[in-house]
Write a protein that holds these residues in place. Structure first.
Motif, PDB file in Angstrom:
ATOM      1  N   GLU A   1       0.478  -1.036  -0.304  1.00  0.00           N
ATOM      2  CA  GLU A   1       0.062   0.508   0.399  1.00  0.00           C
ATOM      3  C   GLU A   1       0.720   1.150   0.515  1.00  0.00           C
ATOM      4  N   ILE A   2       0.253   2.019  -1.143  1.00  0.00           N
ATOM      5  CA  ILE A   2       1.333   3.853  -0.975  1.00  0.00           C
ATOM      6  C   ILE A   2       0.580   4.312  -0.583  1.00  0.00           C
ATOM      7  N   ARG A   3      -1.162   4.225  -1.155  1.00  0.00           N
ATOM      8  CA  ARG A   3      -2.017   5.217  -0.474  1.00  0.00           C
ATOM      9  C   ARG A   3      -3.219   5.057   0.217  1.00  0.00           C
ATOM     10  N   SER A   4      -3.602   5.385   1.122  1.00  0.00           N
ATOM     11  CA  SER A   4      -4.413   5.186   2.241  1.00  0.00           C
ATOM     12  C   SER A   4      -5.862   5.613   1.490  1.00  0.00           C
ATOM     13  N   GLY A   5      -6.759   4.856   2.032  1.00  0.00           N
ATOM     14  CA  GLY A   5      -8.188   5.246   1.551  1.00  0.00           C
ATOM     15  C   GLY A   5      -9.231   4.759   1.262  1.00  0.00           C
ATOM     16  N   LYS A   6     -10.798   4.572   1.711  1.00  0.00           N
ATOM     17  CA  LYS A   6     -11.397   3.744   1.234  1.00  0.00           C
ATOM     18  C   LYS A   6     -12.736   4.003  -0.168  1.00  0.00           C
ATOM     19  N   ASN A   7     -11.473   5.437  -1.119  1.00  0.00           N
ATOM     20  CA  ASN A   7     -12.243   4.993  -1.833  1.00  0.00           C
ATOM     21  C   ASN A   7     -11.430   5.296  -3.270  1.00  0.00           C
ATOM     22  N   ARG A   8     -10.067   4.124  -2.737  1.00  0.00           N
ATOM     23  CA  ARG A   8      -9.007   3.867  -3.328  1.00  0.00           C
ATOM     24  C   ARG A   8      -9.439   2.720  -4.445  1.00  0.00           C
ATOM     25  N   ASN A   9      -9.349   1.802  -5.907  1.00  0.00           N
ATOM     26  CA  ASN A   9      -9.145   0.948  -5.928  1.00  0.00           C
ATOM     27  C   ASN A   9      -7.815   0.067  -5.912  1.00  0.00           C
ATOM     28  N   ASN A  10      -8.056  -1.188  -6.230  1.00  0.00           N
ATOM     29  CA  ASN A  10      -6.718  -2.366  -5.747  1.00  0.00           C
ATOM     30  C   ASN A  10      -6.082  -2.868  -6.816  1.00  0.00           C
TER      31      ASN A  10
END
Length: 290
Positions: free
Chosen positions: A275-284
């Motif tokens: 993981e390099i960015r956090s946030g619930k609206n990110r894609n995988n």
């Protein structure tokens, strides 16, 4: 008696796709985007179920995919998205980038030795590259949508015996993001190198562009992923022996032209799903290189 799930390895991209059914005849812009997103989501869920050995869940998801129109509906939506009133086909960008070497490309075509291009995931035989008549085109896709497109899985394509089976350009336009898992994406990128010619191009500025990989991805793959950004993508490509020649970012897509260097450097770095960015609206979206 315990039930131990057997893990199943996906050997090819086609294993992650179910059989198809007849697509709808027309779609609005909103419906097109919705269908494509839904198809990608279900394919990823199905691939995970197969990898976990949960065949019952995979079959249930495959049924959902069929109910949504299957691969043919996905391809139909993609074709609509490539129409001129929806933004046009992505190969137009490649032709714009090739403007400085058009004289050399024309010279090769006139001499009967045109530059060879392999278009993976081809949906049409009338895109900008095809209509230019500057290239010797070979088009493949898992499910051929037109005469002139060979039905073939790139990951199962026989390896080249010599440079006659290799290409000067490989196009992966909205293909890599369709591969259902991060390891498979890494393997696809590695495999492209085996199909690119290793020769030098001294004339007409060709050496600045060829041999090359044309890569097009949905912009959120690098702008809104938990595991991928442009710096990491560039590091992955450089580790494989690619150098970036061109880049363009639009609201929906990101376009790259990567030139393969020769000889290919020995890769010493592994790229994991970190993981390099956090946030619930990110894609995988991720790419893994062992």
């Amino acid at each position: 008696m315990t039930n131990v799930k057997k893990r199943v390895k996906l050997k090819s991209l086609s294993q992650g796709r179910p059989r198809t059914v007849k697509p709808v005849s027309s779609l609005s812009s909103k419906a097109t985007r919705t269908l494509i997103r839904k198809h990608h989501t279900l394919e990823k869920q199905r691939a995970k179920a197969l990898a976990d050995g949960d065949e019952a869940k995979a079959a249930a998801i495959a049924k959902q995919i069929e109910l949504h129109g299957g691969l043919e509906s996905y391809q139909h939506a993609s074709l609509i998205g490539q129409s001129n009133d929806r933004g046009g086909d992505s190969s137009k960008i490649l032709m714009e980038w090739f403007a400085p070497i058009l004289p050399a490309l024309k010279e090769h075509a006139a001499s009967g030795q045109p530059i060879r291009m392999l278009e993976v995931g081809a949906l049409s035989v009338t895109n900008a590259c095809s209509k230019s008549h500057l290239f010797e085109m070979e088009r493949i896709d898992l499910r051929s949508q037109a005469e002139g497109i060979k039905e073939e899985d790139f990951m199962e394509r026989p390896l080249p015996r010599d440079d006659k089976d290799q290409f000067d350009i490989i196009s992966l336009s909205l293909v890599l993001n369709y591969v259902p898992d991060a390891i498979g994406r890494g393997k696809m990128l590695e495999r492209t190198l085996k199909f690119l010619k290793a020769r030098q191009y001294p004339e007409g500025g060709l050496r600045d562009f060829l041999p090359s990989l044309y890569l097009v991805l949905p912009a959120p793959c690098v702008t809104n992923s938990r595991y991928m950004d442009e710096s990491k993508l560039e590091a992955i490509m450089e580790s494989l022996g690619y150098v970036r020649v061109k880049r363009k970012l639009s609201n929906k897509l990101v376009y790259y032209l990567w030139r393969a260097v020769a000889p290919v450097p020995k890769r010493t770095t592994a790229f994991k799903k970190v993981e390099i960015r956090s946030g619930k609206n990110r894609n995988n979206f991720a790419i893994v290189l062992a």
